[in-house]
Design an enzyme around this catalytic site. Sequence first.
Site, PDB file in Angstrom:
ATOM      1  N   ASP A   1      45.567   2.545 -14.680  1.00 11.90           N
ATOM      2  CA  ASP A   1      44.712   1.723 -15.523  1.00 11.90           C
ATOM      3  C   ASP A   1      43.326   1.758 -14.912  1.00 11.90           C
ATOM      4  OD1 ASP A   1      44.274  -0.043 -17.773  1.00 11.90           O
ATOM      5  OD2 ASP A   1      43.954  -1.609 -16.308  1.00 11.90           O
ATOM      6  N   SER A   2      42.381   2.175 -15.692  1.00 11.07           N
ATOM      7  CA  SER A   2      40.997   2.147 -15.247  1.00 11.07           C
ATOM      8  C   SER A   2      40.149   1.888 -16.492  1.00 11.07           C
ATOM      9  CB  SER A   2      40.599   3.452 -14.585  1.00 11.07           C
ATOM     10  OG  SER A   2      40.701   4.514 -15.500  1.00 11.07           O
TER      11      SER A   2
END
Length: 81
Positions: free
Chosen positions: A75-76
Amino acid sequence: MVLKTPFTLVIGTHNRKKGEELADLLTPLGFRVLTLDAFPNAIQVVEDGDTFAANAALKASQQAVHLGQWVLAYDSCLAVD
């Protein structure tokens, strides 16, 4: 270490480019790399964790249980003050 038998690893994304990048790295080591696009029954995971790591863990664990496959997720996003 190179795997003797191909091991399927699902990348928890529908992003084809990211799947290709990871496949380039992992295929020579004996991994068969797929993205969520290979699974029409993949679920939409609610990303309600309080950190990027928590959201990645949610996506990986929920998809893995649902699909019956090993799933690697990340997740970014853009963080702006």
